[in-house]
Design a protein around this motif. Sequence first.
Motif, PDB file in Angstrom:
ATOM      1  N   TYR A   4       4.455   7.590 -19.755  1.00 27.71           N
ATOM      2  CA  TYR A   4       5.252   8.675 -20.343  1.00 27.71           C
ATOM      3  C   TYR A   4       6.467   9.016 -19.504  1.00 27.71           C
ATOM      4  O   TYR A   4       7.014  10.115 -19.575  1.00 27.71           O
ATOM      5  CB  TYR A   4       4.365   9.906 -20.606  1.00 27.71           C
ATOM      6  CG  TYR A   4       3.195   9.552 -21.489  1.00 27.71           C
ATOM      7  CD1 TYR A   4       3.375   9.326 -22.852  1.00 27.71           C
ATOM      8  CD2 TYR A   4       1.924   9.371 -20.957  1.00 27.71           C
ATOM      9  CE1 TYR A   4       2.315   8.948 -23.664  1.00 27.71           C
ATOM     10  CE2 TYR A   4       0.850   8.993 -21.762  1.00 27.71           C
ATOM     11  CZ  TYR A   4       1.056   8.786 -23.105  1.00 27.71           C
ATOM     12  OH  TYR A   4       0.001   8.405 -23.906  1.00 27.71           O
ATOM     13  N   ALA A   5       6.908   8.056 -18.712  1.00 28.04           N
ATOM     14  CA  ALA A   5       8.142   8.117 -17.925  1.00 28.04           C
ATOM     15  C   ALA A   5       8.376   6.710 -17.406  1.00 28.04           C
ATOM     16  O   ALA A   5       7.438   5.906 -17.323  1.00 28.04           O
ATOM     17  CB  ALA A   5       8.020   9.109 -16.768  1.00 28.04           C
ATOM     18  N   VAL A   6       9.613   6.400 -17.051  1.00 32.24           N
ATOM     19  CA  VAL A   6       9.887   5.072 -16.490  1.00 32.24           C
ATOM     20  C   VAL A   6       9.556   5.139 -15.003  1.00 32.24           C
ATOM     21  O   VAL A   6      10.425   5.200 -14.132  1.00 32.24           O
ATOM     22  CB  VAL A   6      11.349   4.667 -16.733  1.00 32.24           C
ATOM     23  CG1 VAL A   6      11.591   3.228 -16.251  1.00 32.24           C
ATOM     24  CG2 VAL A   6      11.687   4.772 -18.217  1.00 32.24           C
ATOM     25  N   ASP A   7       8.262   5.146 -14.729  1.00 32.57           N
ATOM     26  CA  ASP A   7       7.760   5.316 -13.357  1.00 32.57           C
ATOM     27  C   ASP A   7       6.303   4.885 -13.329  1.00 32.57           C
ATOM     28  O   ASP A   7       5.424   5.574 -13.854  1.00 32.57           O
ATOM     29  CB  ASP A   7       7.900   6.786 -12.937  1.00 32.57           C
ATOM     30  CG  ASP A   7       7.453   7.041 -11.509  1.00 32.57           C
ATOM     31  OD1 ASP A   7       7.089   6.064 -10.804  1.00 32.57           O
ATOM     32  OD2 ASP A   7       7.466   8.215 -11.086  1.00 32.57           O
ATOM     33  N   TRP A  11       0.870  -1.176   0.000  1.00 32.22           N
ATOM     34  CA  TRP A  11       0.000   0.000   0.000  1.00 32.22           C
ATOM     35  C   TRP A  11       0.908   1.227   0.000  1.00 32.22           C
ATOM     36  O   TRP A  11       1.813   1.339   0.808  1.00 32.22           O
ATOM     37  CB  TRP A  11      -0.900  -0.048   1.238  1.00 32.22           C
ATOM     38  CG  TRP A  11      -1.495   1.248   1.713  1.00 32.22           C
ATOM     39  CD1 TRP A  11      -1.857   2.333   0.966  1.00 32.22           C
ATOM     40  CD2 TRP A  11      -1.823   1.593   3.066  1.00 32.22           C
ATOM     41  NE1 TRP A  11      -2.378   3.318   1.748  1.00 32.22           N
ATOM     42  CE2 TRP A  11      -2.368   2.887   3.045  1.00 32.22           C
ATOM     43  CE3 TRP A  11      -1.704   0.928   4.292  1.00 32.22           C
ATOM     44  CZ2 TRP A  11      -2.789   3.549   4.210  1.00 32.22           C
ATOM     45  CZ3 TRP A  11      -2.124   1.571   5.443  1.00 32.22           C
ATOM     46  CH2 TRP A  11      -2.659   2.860   5.394  1.00 32.22           C
ATOM     47  N   LEU A  12       0.662   2.125  -0.933  1.00 37.44           N
ATOM     48  CA  LEU A  12       1.397   3.386  -1.017  1.00 37.44           C
ATOM     49  C   LEU A  12       0.496   4.520  -0.554  1.00 37.44           C
ATOM     50  O   LEU A  12      -0.589   4.704  -1.106  1.00 37.44           O
ATOM     51  CB  LEU A  12       1.874   3.666  -2.445  1.00 37.44           C
ATOM     52  CG  LEU A  12       3.119   2.938  -2.970  1.00 37.44           C
ATOM     53  CD1 LEU A  12       4.349   3.315  -2.182  1.00 37.44           C
ATOM     54  CD2 LEU A  12       2.925   1.455  -3.046  1.00 37.44           C
ATOM     55  N   ASN A  13       0.913   5.275   0.438  1.00 38.53           N
ATOM     56  CA  ASN A  13       0.088   6.381   0.909  1.00 38.53           C
ATOM     57  C   ASN A  13       0.003   7.496  -0.126  1.00 38.53           C
ATOM     58  O   ASN A  13      -0.995   8.213  -0.208  1.00 38.53           O
ATOM     59  CB  ASN A  13       0.597   6.916   2.247  1.00 38.53           C
ATOM     60  CG  ASN A  13       2.008   7.476   2.164  1.00 38.53           C
ATOM     61  OD1 ASN A  13       2.814   7.023   1.353  1.00 38.53           O
ATOM     62  ND2 ASN A  13       2.317   8.449   3.009  1.00 38.53           N
ATOM     63  N   ARG A  14       1.044   7.634  -0.911  1.00 43.72           N
ATOM     64  CA  ARG A  14       1.071   8.577  -2.032  1.00 43.72           C
ATOM     65  C   ARG A  14       2.247   8.188  -2.922  1.00 43.72           C
ATOM     66  O   ARG A  14       3.100   7.394  -2.512  1.00 43.72           O
ATOM     67  CB  ARG A  14       1.204  10.027  -1.548  1.00 43.72           C
ATOM     68  CG  ARG A  14       2.447  10.324  -0.747  1.00 43.72           C
ATOM     69  CD  ARG A  14       2.529  11.800  -0.368  1.00 43.72           C
ATOM     70  NE  ARG A  14       1.490  12.182   0.560  1.00 43.72           N
ATOM     71  CZ  ARG A  14       1.634  12.166   1.895  1.00 43.72           C
ATOM     72  NH1 ARG A  14       2.781  11.775   2.425  1.00 43.72           N
ATOM     73  NH2 ARG A  14       0.652  12.531   2.681  1.00 43.72           N
ATOM     74  N   PRO A  15       2.337   8.735  -4.138  1.00 39.86           N
ATOM     75  CA  PRO A  15       3.465   8.383  -4.996  1.00 39.86           C
ATOM     76  C   PRO A  15       4.806   8.760  -4.361  1.00 39.86           C
ATOM     77  O   PRO A  15       4.898   9.711  -3.578  1.00 39.86           O
ATOM     78  CB  PRO A  15       3.206   9.205  -6.269  1.00 39.86           C
ATOM     79  CG  PRO A  15       1.723   9.392  -6.291  1.00 39.86           C
ATOM     80  CD  PRO A  15       1.331   9.557  -4.852  1.00 39.86           C
TER      81      PRO A  15
END
Length: 350
Positions: free
Chosen positions: A211-214, A94-98
């Motif tokens: 549109y990015a390696v992310d 779980w990610l709270n935000r990026p």
Amino acid sequence: MACRGEHQQAIADIQGPQFWSQPWFATRFKLRYDEQFLYIAAYLEETAVWGNVSERNDVIFHDNDFEVFVDADGSTHNYKEFELNARNATWNLWLNRPYRDGGHENSSRVDPLHGFDMLSSGMRSAVFVPGHINDPGERLHYWTAEIALPLSQLALHSKAQVPPTPLTFWRINFSRVEWPVRLVTNSQTGKQHYEKEPGIREENWVWSAQYAVDMHRPEWWGYLQFRPRSELPSSSLDNRQPSEVAVPLDPEWSVRYVSFQFYYAQHAFHKATRSFTSHMEELLPFVTSREALGCMTVLDIHASTESFTARIASKYPDSNKDLQFIATIKDDGYIVVDKMSSTDMAATYE
């Protein structure tokens, strides 16, 4: 994508379909759901079926893997990630935000006692390999996966309803990490095994381009619409296949898009000046999408050195005059969209 079981096949490089390198293996997946689970079945074409990671909630993308990302309420916060390799080793978090916004991983990998883990809520997975994994002599051509993710955990700490309200949208994306490998022969035993090509980075293939390696840019993820069989559009009753029945566009997409163009501009301005700004005219040189400027109405901005909050409007897709959707976006990417009639807007912002 309607959550009804049709195959989804189009994947592209994470940087977009125009990037010079594109996937050379096919990926297909289907989705279904009930009141408790989101079910995913995936077919992954592959000529080297291998996997080294075997511990649950280890970092799976060090191997070739299949990944699922879900943002249940579209806020870009409190989203969930699931990864699986050909050995059926899994990692859920779980990610709270990026990460770009100061986010962090919550999982039993980083907190074995109290970390987030969907396993206790019924998460399960299975993998089929038509032969032996890690054996180049098998000449395998694919592997498949089946996954059940608990809706209650996917929606945890979000405003999304469970079970999902019919025809509502969640944001979702799918990813494959593909490492170039070579055959290595043991000089003593003569046996062969796979080994990553040294000095070559992995390929990242996705359903909805980032549109990015992310992968942690939830504003670019695709849409999942929960469509019960009783709610199928009339067009699905003809002779077309389910995949040919179009999912309607999210009416909030326009305001979400322009709001994130504003967000990108604010962060570019902050990088240049070490401060955010309350003045739209100062942001104009930093807006990379000129098209977005023509669709954006900035209602108010409150900014300081370290933070900002803005309210932004965009024209409703089916109307050229009526401003109806209002987004509130913050410096950490948190976004909420409200609907307001043109009359109420006029009264509020006169």
